[in-house]
Structure formats: structure tokens, C-alpha cells
Design a protein around this motif. Structure first.
Motif, PDB file in Angstrom:
ATOM      1  N   ILE A 179       0.820  -1.206   0.000  1.00 28.74           N
ATOM      2  CA  ILE A 179       0.000   0.000   0.000  1.00 28.74           C
ATOM      3  C   ILE A 179       0.857   1.261   0.000  1.00 28.74           C
ATOM      4  O   ILE A 179       1.966   1.269   0.529  1.00 28.74           O
ATOM      5  CB  ILE A 179      -0.944   0.021   1.216  1.00 28.74           C
ATOM      6  CG1 ILE A 179      -0.155  -0.130   2.518  1.00 28.74           C
ATOM      7  CG2 ILE A 179      -1.974  -1.086   1.096  1.00 28.74           C
ATOM      8  CD1 ILE A 179      -0.980  -0.054   3.769  1.00 28.74           C
ATOM      9  N   PRO A 180       0.338   2.336  -0.565  1.00 23.85           N
ATOM     10  CA  PRO A 180       1.059   3.618  -0.540  1.00 23.85           C
ATOM     11  C   PRO A 180       0.891   4.320   0.808  1.00 23.85           C
ATOM     12  O   PRO A 180       0.147   3.850   1.673  1.00 23.85           O
ATOM     13  CB  PRO A 180       0.390   4.412  -1.659  1.00 23.85           C
ATOM     14  CG  PRO A 180      -1.006   3.869  -1.718  1.00 23.85           C
ATOM     15  CD  PRO A 180      -0.886   2.412  -1.382  1.00 23.85           C
ATOM     16  N   THR A 181       1.544   5.452   0.980  1.00 20.46           N
ATOM     17  CA  THR A 181       1.473   6.190   2.245  1.00 20.46           C
ATOM     18  C   THR A 181       0.154   6.927   2.423  1.00 20.46           C
ATOM     19  O   THR A 181      -0.201   7.298   3.544  1.00 20.46           O
ATOM     20  CB  THR A 181       2.631   7.193   2.353  1.00 20.46           C
ATOM     21  OG1 THR A 181       2.584   8.069   1.221  1.00 20.46           O
ATOM     22  CG2 THR A 181       3.968   6.462   2.388  1.00 20.46           C
ATOM     23  N   SER A 182      -0.559   7.152   1.330  1.00 22.88           N
ATOM     24  CA  SER A 182      -1.886   7.764   1.424  1.00 22.88           C
ATOM     25  C   SER A 182      -2.777   7.175   0.345  1.00 22.88           C
ATOM     26  O   SER A 182      -2.297   6.767  -0.721  1.00 22.88           O
ATOM     27  CB  SER A 182      -1.809   9.287   1.282  1.00 22.88           C
ATOM     28  OG  SER A 182      -1.346   9.651  -0.006  1.00 22.88           O
ATOM     29  N   TYR A 183      -4.069   7.136   0.635  1.00 21.67           N
ATOM     30  CA  TYR A 183      -5.006   6.518  -0.299  1.00 21.67           C
ATOM     31  C   TYR A 183      -6.404   7.020   0.030  1.00 21.67           C
ATOM     32  O   TYR A 183      -6.762   7.148   1.209  1.00 21.67           O
ATOM     33  CB  TYR A 183      -4.950   4.996  -0.177  1.00 21.67           C
ATOM     34  CG  TYR A 183      -5.526   4.242  -1.342  1.00 21.67           C
ATOM     35  CD1 TYR A 183      -4.832   4.156  -2.543  1.00 21.67           C
ATOM     36  CD2 TYR A 183      -6.756   3.611  -1.251  1.00 21.67           C
ATOM     37  CE1 TYR A 183      -5.347   3.449  -3.618  1.00 21.67           C
ATOM     38  CE2 TYR A 183      -7.283   2.902  -2.320  1.00 21.67           C
ATOM     39  CZ  TYR A 183      -6.572   2.825  -3.503  1.00 21.67           C
ATOM     40  OH  TYR A 183      -7.083   2.123  -4.567  1.00 21.67           O
ATOM     41  N   ASP A 184      -7.196   7.291  -0.978  1.00 19.47           N
ATOM     42  CA  ASP A 184      -8.529   7.839  -0.771  1.00 19.47           C
ATOM     43  C   ASP A 184      -9.474   7.224  -1.794  1.00 19.47           C
ATOM     44  O   ASP A 184      -9.336   7.449  -3.000  1.00 19.47           O
ATOM     45  CB  ASP A 184      -8.485   9.364  -0.928  1.00 19.47           C
ATOM     46  CG  ASP A 184      -9.784  10.048  -0.497  1.00 19.47           C
ATOM     47  OD1 ASP A 184     -10.822   9.366  -0.427  1.00 19.47           O
ATOM     48  OD2 ASP A 184      -9.741  11.257  -0.234  1.00 19.47           O
ATOM     49  N   LEU A 185     -10.427   6.430  -1.315  1.00 17.84           N
ATOM     50  CA  LEU A 185     -11.362   5.765  -2.219  1.00 17.84           C
ATOM     51  C   LEU A 185     -12.237   6.762  -2.975  1.00 17.84           C
ATOM     52  O   LEU A 185     -12.745   6.435  -4.052  1.00 17.84           O
ATOM     53  CB  LEU A 185     -12.257   4.800  -1.431  1.00 17.84           C
ATOM     54  CG  LEU A 185     -11.587   3.550  -0.840  1.00 17.84           C
ATOM     55  CD1 LEU A 185     -12.611   2.711  -0.091  1.00 17.84           C
ATOM     56  CD2 LEU A 185     -10.905   2.718  -1.919  1.00 17.84           C
TER      57      LEU A 185
END
Length: 569
Positions: A179-185
Motif C-alpha cells: 500500500i502507498p502512504t496515502s489513499y482515498d477511495l
């Protein structure tokens, strides 16, 4: 003289042939493509190679997951690329795979992303155009992508052994996290619309419905009825009583729902119990408390994660020492237990700690969808600090949602689901439920709960069940290991026929490390909320060693959480 002349002519012909042969043998190989038809060599040769490969046993190993062209629809195309269905990529490569508008595939892993379009020989990889060796194609309702192209985009190392007809590829990234350091569905169109629970205690229903809706997006967009989930389950609750994620799990697992919001509108206090489920939820994973890596991975791979926290505010228009309205950030640190369910839809490891009203040790927050309407937070969404006492303690993600044609019938006696656990003070137990076939059917699968991580299981079927001695005739139909706790449906190696009126048993051996009561049960706790538990609708047995079985009603006055799924014959 005639002989001598013929001899001289023969010598001359040999000389010419020799010179021609020598000339041909000394042609530079690089000039071959200049011959007429030379540029067609690959077009002729590659399909022949592909035909030969596809007629053989083609084996593909992706991060140690094995697939063959006998068990999975994969093949080598005319460009000599291995084409694989995208349906196998999420679990084999541990990556996020979603289809937009029916023809564009977004694949993400680590900090890499690739956007493929059916029929296009270019992809957008990490924001840049990239040529593909084979365009994605659609065959028999499935989208196929060149594994050769994909592994290059995701920095995999790959080898192909033509003699063994084997393709091996493995993640070569330095980091172990997918996973990346930030993620937004929200940025990926994988979040359902924000709704408002109004004055009712239905946050758990909205969180369950929203998380389930998120798991279907972007391929399928639905709005499910919270009224039906709250009022048409097997619990004796109303819109004001509240609930938790286990109640939603039981409702879905029993095929009582979900139903569409349009068929049972919210907030009128009425429901239609005759409505049938629009989908069948066959798997729900429970993530261990505060396992933030697992929560993020679940969001990344599957969609919104239903979670809970303690909310010290009661509406969209209030603020206190725990909630900063200006930054839409919340953090509670204290001893209060969770009282509100939300959906985790993303995260930001670098979200500033200064955005919170309380002093914190470090940065980082989950992005959470609430059920207080769009006037709360950022259009219904807010940030919850990693340091919040309760966020991430109780979590469920909906990982397998199927159409209603997956099985014809469900057999069950645990409509209230996982209420408690039973065992012999050791980590393993045998449990069996006995059912009676309603028609001439084939048993295709069974389901149960894993009550802890790294649970191993074995499933058996007993035909023509008469008494506990019949368990000696059990036939093994499946086995495996489950990394996370949760509700699982396991398809059998082969379907088992039963005749109308035949009594049969599903026998489960289950082992959960460090557990003393590994088997999930339904029982009446005496709480009014569980008044609808029916202990007369099942026949179950447990055993310490698989040889001597005891009726669970004599042991604990409960039902076992083991279901059977059948198809008509």
C-alpha cells in the motif's frame, strides 16, 4: 567428345552451385528482414508457437500462486504474451484491480498504478503513456491483460521456461507493504453516497450498507436499505436501539439481505420481510483490533472497512475538545467504549497532528465516512487520528459478494450468527450440523466462521445420516487455512448428491491457534436483543476427537454456525 562436353557442362553447373551456396551461407543475418516476406516472419512464427504452448500444459506462477490453462482461462496470444484474466490478479498479486465503464482497468500496487483500456496498445503507467506488447482484450465476459506488460509496470522479475512451458513472476520491490502512504477511495469512485441516519440509532446499519456498497464499486453502484437490515433481521431491535457489526454480518450471511433502498425506504419504521436478497454475501473478514496495516490493505484491495469509535459529539453541527470543525478532524483518547460506527475509506500517514484539538505523538489519520449527512465534516467525511483510542478496534470488510444465482438453496440454523464460541479448552474441535434435503440436490459448499487468525479447517459430508455412528462415513470435500477471522464460504472439490428427504451432515474440523473455544455458535444470552434466537431449528453435534459426538443442546443449548449450500439436480 560429346562425353567430354557433357562433363565440362556438369563441372560448370557444380561450380555455379558451389558459388551460390557459398554466397547464401555468407549472407549477413541482419539482411534477412530485407527479403520479400521477411517482415512477416514473426507474424507467422509467433502464432505457431502460441498454438503449441496453448495445446500444452501452460503453468503460471504469480508470487507463488500457481495457475494453469487447465484450471484457469489463461493463454499465450499471437504476440507470444501470456494473457491472464484480471479476476485472478487481486489475490495472486495482492493488488487493487477495478474496472471503470466496463472497458478500463485500474491496477495499483505499492506506489505504482497502471490504467489499461480494452483494445488499446498504450497504457497510462504512473501518469505517463507506455506502449504495450499486447492490447487488453475481452473474451467470454472476462477482461484479459498481458502478464508480460503488467509485470514490467509493477517492477516484477519474470522468467519463461519454454521447455517446461512455465512462466514465473515475483514482486521484486524493496518494500514488503503493498500500500502507498496515502489513499482515498473517493478519488477512485469507490465510495457510495453519504446518507443521514437522522435521530435513529442506525449507524451500524449505515456503516454496513455503505461498506458493502463500496466493495461493489466502481463496477456496480447500488443503494441498500438500512430499514430492512435493522428491522428484518433475526434480532429484536428497532430503529432506536443501536447494534453492531456482528448483527450486519448475520443478516448478510443468512441471505436475509441486502435489499434495495427503493424497495424499503428509510425512516418510516416499517419494513417488508418478504423481500429477497439482491446479492449473496459469502465472505466477510474480521480484522484484528488496531492492525492498521491490515485495515489499510483491506481498504486498498476490497473497499470501505466498517469500524467503530467513541463519539463525544452527537450531530453534524456540534464541536468539542475532540473534534475540530475547521479541519474536520477527530481524536478521542480515554476509557469510553465505542458507541458509533463509521466506514474507513482511506488514510494519510502524513496528516498533520496539529490538525487535531488534542496533543498527539505523531502524524497520521484514517479518512472516515459518517452517516450524519453532507453537512458534517467535508461533505460527510472526516479524519480520525491513528492515536484515537477506539478507531480500528472492531473492523469488518465485505470480501466476496455474489449474484443470487450462485447457489439454489441455503440450509442453516444460526440466523443470529456468531453470538458466542464453544470448545473443549483446546484450539481444535469437531462440529457438525444435520440437515434434511428439500429436493433432489447437490451439496456444493459450506460456510462457517473462523474465530481467529490462521485458522485451519477440514470439511466433510455425511450422506444418509441416521445417528452419530454415521460420522464414521464422512467424506472429505475441502480443506485449507484462513489468515483472518471472519465468515467464509468454501466450495467443495466436487458436489455431493442428496435425495429429497435425505438427512445429511456437514462435518467441520476447525483449529484456531491460541484459542480454547474455536467454534462459533448462536445461543440465547438472555438479552432482549437476542429474543429471536430459535434453538429448535437445528440439529448439531460436537466432538473432542472426531469419534464421540455430543448434542450441542445438551452441552451448551446452542446452534452451531455451519451452513450448507446446494444446487438443484
Amino acid at each position: 567428345m560429346k562425353v567430354a562436353k557433357r562433363y565440362l557442362i556438369f563441372i560448370a553447373v557444380l561450380a555455379l552451385m558451389f558459388c551460390g551456396k557459398f554466397y547464401i551461407m555468407t549472407i549477413d543475418a541482419s539482411s534477412l528482414n530485407s527479403f520479400r516476406g521477411g517482415e512477416l516472419l514473426d507474424e507467422v512464427w509467433n502464432p505457431l508457437v502460441a498454438e503449441d504452448v496453448n495445446s500444452s500444459l501452460l503453468s503460471v506462477f504469480i508470487d507463488n500462486h500457481e495457475f494453469t490453462n487447465e484450471s484457469t482461462r489463461l493463454y499465450m496470444d499471437g504476440e507470444r504474451n501470456i494473457m491472464v484474466p484480471i479476476s485472478i490478479l487481486r489475490d495472486s498479486m495482492n493488488c487493487s484491480v477495478h474496472v471503470y465503464d466496463g472497458n478500463t482497468v485500474l491496477i495499483e500496487k505499492h506506489d505504482d498504478s497502471a490504467l489499461f483500456t480494452i483494445g488499446e496498445t498504450e497504457a497510462v503507467c504512473n501518469g505517463k503513456q507506455r506502449n504495450l506488447s499486447s492490447a487488453p482484450v475481452e473474451k467470454d465476459g472476462e477482461i484479459y491483460i498481458s502478464l508480460n506488460d503488467l509485470t514490467e509496470v509493477l517492477n516484477y522479475s519474470s522468467t519463461y521456461n519454454p521447455e517446461q512451458v512455465t512462466y514465473v513472476t515475483a514482486d521484486s520491490a524493496e518494500t514488503t507493504s503493498v500500500i502507498p502512504t496515502s489513499y482515498d477511495l473517493r478519488k477512485r469512485e469507490r465510495v457510495s453516497s453519504v446518507r443521514n441516519q437522522l435521530q435513529y440509532g442506525t449507524c451500524w446499519g449505515f456503516a454496513a450498507a455503505s461498506a458493502l456498497e463500496s466493495s461493489l464499486l466502481p463496477e456496480i453502484s447500488e443503494t441498500f436499505a438500512v430499514d430492512h437490515m435493522v428491522l428484518a433481521n433475526s434480532y429484536n431491535v428497532n430503529l432506536y436501539d443501536g447494534g453492531d457489526y456482528t448483527m450486519g454480518m448475520a443478516y448478510f450471511a443468512a441471505w436475509q439481505g441486502p435489499v434495495y433502498e427503493k424497495d424499503d425506504p428509510y425512516g418510516d419504521g416499517e419494513t417488508d420481510e418478504s423481500l429477497s436478497a439482491a446479492y449473496h454475501v459469502q465472505e466477510m473478514r474480521v480484522i484484528d483490533g488496531k492492525d492498521y496495516e491490515a485495515i489499510k490493505t483491506a481498504v486498498f484491495l476490497y473497499g470501505g472497512v466498517q469500524s467503530s469509535l467513541y463519539s463525544s459529539i452527537r450531530s453534524a453541527y456540534t464541536s468539542d475538545e475532540n473534534y475540530n470543525r475547521e479541519t474536520t478532524s477527530y481524536c478521542y483518547i480515554g476509557t469510553e467504549k465505542s458507541n458509533h460506527d463509521v466506514v474507513i475509506i482511506g488514510w494519510d500517514d502524513n496528516y498533520p497532528k496539529e490538525n487535531f484539538n488534542v496533543e498527539l505523538e505523531g502524524d497520521g489519520a484514517f479518512i472516515c465516512q459518517n452517516s450524519w449527512g453532507e453537512n458534517f465534516g467535508d461533505d460527510g467525511v472526516f479524519y480520525v487520528s491513528y492515536y484515537d483510542t477506539n478507531i480500528g478496534t472492531h473492523n469488518v470488510v465485505y470480501t466476496k459478494v455474489e449474484g443470487t444465482d450462485n447457489y439454489d438453496h441455503i440450509y442453516q440454523s444460526d440466523l443470529c450468527g456468531w453470538v458466542g464460541k464453544i470448545g473443549y479448552n483446546k484450539d481444535s474441535i469437531y462440529g457438525a450440523n444435520v440437515f434434511t434435503a428439500d429436493g433432489d440436490e447437490s451439496i456444493a459448499a459450506a460456510s462457517f466462521y473462523a474465530t481467529g487468525s490462521n485458522t485451519s479447517y477440514e470439511l466433510y459430508v455425511v450422506n444418509d445420516y441416521k445417528n452419530t455412528a454415521s460420522f464414521g462415513n464422512a467424506r472429505k470435500v475441502a480443506s485449507g487455512t484462513l489468515d483472518q477471522a471472519g465468515y467464509y464460504t468454501v466450495d467443495f472439490n466436487q458436489e455431493i448428491a442428496v435425495d429429497e428427504g435425505e438427512r445429511y451432515a456437514i462435518l467441520l474440523y476447525i483449529s484456531t491457534p491460541d484459542s480454547t473455544h474455536p467454534l462459533a455458535i448462536e445461543y440465547d444470552t438472555g438479552d432482549d436483543a437476542l429474543a429471536n434466537v430459535d434453538l429448535d431449528d437445528g440439529e448439531g453435534y460436537i466432538s473432542y476427537n472426531g469419534k464421540t459426538f455430543t448434542d450441542v443442546k445438551e452441552k451448551q443449548n446452542c446452534n452451531l454456525c455451519i451452513k450448507a449450500f446446494t444446487n438443484d439436480r
